[in-house]
Design an enzyme around this catalytic site. Structure first.
Site, PDB file in Angstrom:
ATOM      1  N   GLU A 352      -5.284  -7.014  15.708  1.00  0.00           N
ATOM      2  CA  GLU A 352      -6.346  -6.286  16.418  1.00  0.00           C
ATOM      3  C   GLU A 352      -7.658  -6.871  15.904  1.00  0.00           C
ATOM      4  O   GLU A 352      -8.453  -6.200  15.261  1.00  0.00           O
ATOM      5  CB  GLU A 352      -6.263  -4.781  16.112  1.00  0.00           C
ATOM      6  CG  GLU A 352      -7.191  -3.918  16.977  1.00  0.00           C
ATOM      7  CD  GLU A 352      -7.157  -2.433  16.577  1.00  0.00           C
ATOM      8  OE1 GLU A 352      -6.522  -2.095  15.571  1.00  0.00           O
ATOM      9  OE2 GLU A 352      -7.781  -1.626  17.284  1.00  0.00           O
ATOM     10  N   HIS A 377      -1.184  -3.603  19.274  1.00  0.00           N
ATOM     11  CA  HIS A 377      -2.280  -4.407  19.834  1.00  0.00           C
ATOM     12  C   HIS A 377      -1.904  -5.879  20.016  1.00  0.00           C
ATOM     13  O   HIS A 377      -1.880  -6.377  21.116  1.00  0.00           O
ATOM     14  CB  HIS A 377      -3.568  -4.294  19.003  1.00  0.00           C
ATOM     15  CG  HIS A 377      -4.152  -2.933  19.036  1.00  0.00           C
ATOM     16  ND1 HIS A 377      -4.676  -2.382  20.178  1.00  0.00           N
ATOM     17  CD2 HIS A 377      -4.270  -1.983  18.082  1.00  0.00           C
ATOM     18  CE1 HIS A 377      -5.106  -1.153  19.932  1.00  0.00           C
ATOM     19  NE2 HIS A 377      -4.862  -0.884  18.662  1.00  0.00           N
TER      20      HIS A 377
END
Ligand SMILES: *[C@@H]1O[C@H](CO)[C@@H](O)[C@H](O)[C@H]1NC(C)=O
Ligand SMILES: *[C@@H]1O[C@H](CO)[C@@H](O)[C@H](O)[C@H]1NC(C)=O
Ligand SMILES: *[C@@H]1O[C@H](CO)[C@@H](O)[C@H](O)[C@H]1NC(C)=O
Ligand SMILES: *[C@@H]1O[C@H](CO)[C@@H](O)[C@H](O)[C@H]1NC(C)=O
Ligand SMILES: *[C@@H]1O[C@H](CO)[C@@H](O)[C@H](O)[C@H]1NC(C)=O
Ligand SMILES: [Zn+2]
Length: 503
Positions: A352, A377
């Site tokens: 992320e 993510h």
């Protein structure tokens, strides 16, 4: 699910090869074939639609065409500005009605719209408020005047504050604004990732005193499940810090209490809504902690896993990845379960970030090495081809949260989100919403809209949606029998959705 059989795929590929080898110039068949090959690679590109689904797909296509042409394109804008446009979109209302299966990446205190916190929770008896120097609110429930908190004004009983306030709506709205990231001009208010993350953690702290009050903790979870259920979601996996909850007299409850509470609330909820499959907890700890604390946390996770095998799904770290410690730093803690012969599944947030090549960027590699079950993510995954291949071969899906990535400033125009590429090549993934309450979205529908229109434009179809929805249960941590049943129930809901959407 019906997929294009392998022999058909092979046939198309052979035809294409054949056609490519002859010197047939601009053969329209060859062109069609090339298009078909691209389509087959996409998420859901090989899903075969039945007659009814084809009708709905045709309807959807018209809506897509219209939306691509009409006015500003919501995925290209900041969500705070796009939200009212999205909510007028007929595609959005279709997505709201669509059964979406499971929400696999959401956090404990980001699932309930903050209106509920302000309009319901802060109106309960014994709620006190104080204001920090930066005029941020903090709350606490207490049977008597609470002990002063550093850097915060004297605690005021909210009921008496409201009695003295001329315009209570204005006051409540200011609380609501404290607890979300919403602002009219996000680019100005949040010039950098660090600024927006700081604001994020403040909003989180604001809610903290409310949601860790033991009775509210249970109601919050129930209300969260309800809000997801209303968005046609049948299962939720919650990343939970399981903080100590407190009673009115200040007594603290431990993590066992919180897990027990989760279990009890989920049972009560599923008894009330029998078509809801349930919820499981991924225990999380802040990635700013040191190695000693991490070891303790992993040990606690193993204990919870043993005591609550049905509710506890695994372990993860949370917090801003760029400022936190990398996974490799925690290697001793993370090796413990294996050394002790305990199965503790990991669900790491990884990648992320857009700080390519830093220690934090290596989290993706380490997540795979530590046998993560899914990747939270994976924003940086497209920049790591080897890990990407491994994630695909090991069938480790990415949990993509479009609105979160945009609000937290990894990408501004969602058409440029790296998941657009991942979906173009059919990488295993699911769509989720991270902390919808803080972003002003709800359930999964807004994120599905952004992914469907932003990542796909005209290239995604009903098959894409069906595959995403099935992925959300396929990649869940549910035990295999429950999973099969849930998928069967989802397909029944799906057929009903298709039928009703054609009326
Ligand atoms: C607040 O929520 C609780 C439980 O979720 C509910 O029983 C109660 O009626 C709500 N109160 C108000 C004022 O909305
Ligand atoms: C409170 O303020 C809002 C505008 O912020 C206004 O619309 C509303 O009528 C006011 N309410 C009262 C009771 O004055
Ligand atoms: C937070 O609430 C306080 C108190 O009502 C208010 O003065 C302040 O403007 C709010 N902050 C934001 C960011 O809205
Ligand atoms: C680790 O963090 C804890 C809690 O913040 C602290 O009490 C402890 O001293 C730290 N240990 C080391 C070795 O730094
Ligand atoms: C990950 O899985 C592999 C293969 O099952 C195993 O050899 C390895 O020890 C595991 N690593 C950890 C940290 O659990
Ligand atoms: Zn997250």
């Amino acid at each position: 699910m019906s997929r294009l059989p392998l022999h058909r795929l092979l046939q198309i590929w052979l035809l294409f090869q054949c056609c490519a080898s002859c010197n047939c110039g601009l053969d329209p068949k060859k062109r069609d074939m090339l298009m078909k090959l691209e389509e087959l690679r996409r998420t859901g590109g090989a899903v075969e639609l039945d007659e009814r689904e084809k009708l709905l797909d045709a309807k959807l296509r018209k809506l897509q065409e219209h939306e691509m042409k009409a006015g500003p394109f919501p995925p290209s804008m900041h969500f705070f500005k796009a939200k009212p446009l999205i909510e007028q979109s007929p595609i959005f209302s279709l997505l709201q009605k669509m059964p979406k299966g499971g929400a696999l990446h959401v956090h404990d205190f980001g699932i309930v719209g903050v209106e509920w916190l302000v309009k319901n929770v802060t109106y309960r008896e014994n709620c006190y408020v104080c204001f920090t120097n930066e005029v941020f609110v903090q709350f606490i429930f207490s049977s008597g005047q609470p002990a002063p908190r550093p850097l915060c004004s004297r605690w005021t009983l909210l009921r008496s504050l409201r009695e003295k306030t001329k315009n209570i709506t204005d006051l409540d709205n200011s609380f609501i604004r404290n607890l979300t990231l919403f602002t009219e001009d996000p680019d100005r208010a949040y010039p950098s990732q660090d600024v927006v993350w700081k604001r994020f953690e403040k909003a989180f702290l604001g809610a903290y005193g409310l949601v860790t009050y033991a009775p509210v903790f249970k109601d919050y979870l129930y209300e969260g499940l309800r809000q997801f259920y209303v968005d046609n979601i049948m299962y939720v996996e919650i990343r939970a810090l399981l903080p100590a909850t407190y009673e009115l007299d200040g007594r603290l409850n431990d993590k066992q209490w919180s897990m027990q509470a989760c279990q009890e609330v989920v049972r009560r909820f599923t008894a009330h809504y029998p078509d809801f499959v349930g919820a499981r907890v991924i225990f999380t700890v802040h990635r700013g902690v040191n190695a000693t604390v991490a070891i303790k946390a992993v040990e606690e996770a193993m204990t919870l896993q043993r005591n609550f095998p049905d509710t506890m799904a695994g372990f993860d770290f949370v917090g801003q990845e760029d400022l936190g410690r990398p996974l490799w730093y925690f290697k001793d803690a993370l090796s413990l379960p294996e050394q002790r012969g305990v199965d503790l599944p990991y669900f790491f947030h990884a990648g992320e970030t857009d700080s390519q090549g830093t220690e934090v960027d290596q989290n993706l590699m380490d997540a795979i090495l530590f046998n993560t079950t899914r990747i939270g993510h994976g924003f940086a995954l497209a920049r790591h081809p080897v890990v990407k291949d491994m994630s695909r071969k090991m069938d480790v899906p990415v949990e993509v949260c479009p609105i979160s990535n945009q609000v937290l400033k990894l990408v501004s125009d969602l058409r440029n989100h790296p998941a657009a590429m991942l979906m173009a090549e059919g990488h295993p993934l699911v769509i989720s919403s991270d902390d919808p309450a803080l972003f002003g979205s709800s359930g999964l529908s807004h994120d599905f809209y952004e992914a469907f229109m932003g990542f796909g434009g005209m290239s995604f179809n009903l098959g894409t949606l069906k595959e995403l929805v099935l992925n959300s249960l396929r990649y869940s941590s549910l035990p295999s029998q429950t999973k099969e049943k849930a998928i069967a129930a989802l397909l029944v809901k799906w057929d009903k959705f298709v039928l009703e959407s054609l009326l």
